[in-house]
Motif scaffolding. Structure first.
Motif, PDB file in Angstrom:
ATOM      1  N   PRO A  54       0.684  -1.163  -0.213  1.00  0.00           N
ATOM      2  CA  PRO A  54      -0.015  -0.021  -0.120  1.00  0.00           C
ATOM      3  C   PRO A  54       0.922   1.389   0.023  1.00  0.00           C
ATOM      4  N   ASN A  60       3.570   0.290  -3.685  1.00  0.00           N
ATOM      5  CA  ASN A  60       3.028  -0.189  -4.995  1.00  0.00           C
ATOM      6  C   ASN A  60       4.271  -0.854  -5.696  1.00  0.00           C
ATOM      7  N   ALA A 112      -1.900  -3.636  -7.270  1.00  0.00           N
ATOM      8  CA  ALA A 112      -2.875  -4.389  -6.031  1.00  0.00           C
ATOM      9  C   ALA A 112      -3.973  -5.491  -6.472  1.00  0.00           C
TER      10      ALA A 112
END
Length: 197
Positions: free
Chosen positions: A24, A27, A31
């Motif tokens: 989070p 990156n 995701a």
């Protein structure tokens, strides 16, 4: 995949957990691919170890990002005399990689936080790159860092045939395309004998 020890499976699981924890903020991977981390990322990288079967020497992973495939190679070969160098210019990703190396006790791994073309030639026995750059740019990097008897393993998506065709004007190289086990349209390009055309 070859049978692996409990310690190796534990390291792979710890690595996955670290990616999920840091993702989070940095990156490391898309995701949307986290729920399929095993098939999208781990299995993809594990097939590289099966194809290369490195027994020793130096393995250079270009543009390591979140450690795919470099960290996976390091985990799978932790009991072999293989020195692994991860090159990643993004300092936050380099910090993540160093954290993984420390937490997973991977003493044979060195993280270099710099641009690939800015570091001295590494004369590596093996080079890997995954989703890094078009083939002409990759070959420039491989030519700089691979020893003459070495092999590069370039993980390419569905455009690998076209890229190979329009690279032949500028480069001479031997190519063996190994079909990917995780994506029928992708391939791992085993490249040797790279020189300017």
């Amino acid at each position: 995949m070859t049978a692996v020890s409990r310690e190796t499976l534990l390291r792979l699981d710890m690595y996955r957990g670290l990616v999920e924890k840091w993702n989070p903020k940095i990156n490391l991977v898309a995701a949307s691919t986290l729920p399929d981390f095993q098939s999208r990322h781990l299995d993809d990288s594990l097939q590289l170890v099966d194809i290369a079967r490195p027994s020793g020497g130096t393995w250079l992973d270009l543009g390591s990002g979140g450690g795919l495939p470099g960290i996976v190679v390091a985990i799978m070969t932790a009991d072999r005399p293989l020195s692994i160098i991860l090159v990643e210019s993004d300092r936050r990703k380099s910090a993540f990689l160093r954290n993984v190396v420390r937490k997973l006790s991977l003493p044979n791994v060195l993280v270099i936080s710099d641009r690939i073309m800015s570091i001295p030639p590494q004369k590596a026995d093996h080079i890997s790159a995954r989703a890094l750059a078009p083939l002409p740019q990759l070959l420039e990097m491989v030519h700089m860092h691979l020893k003459p008897t070495g092999t590069a393993y370039l993980m390419k998506g569905r455009t690998w045939r076209e890229e190979s065709a329009w690279t032949k004007d500028d480069w001479q190289f031997d190519l063996e395309a190994v079909p990917s086990r995780t994506d029928p349209e992708a391939a791992i390009l085993k490249v040797t004998g790279v020189s300017h055309a």
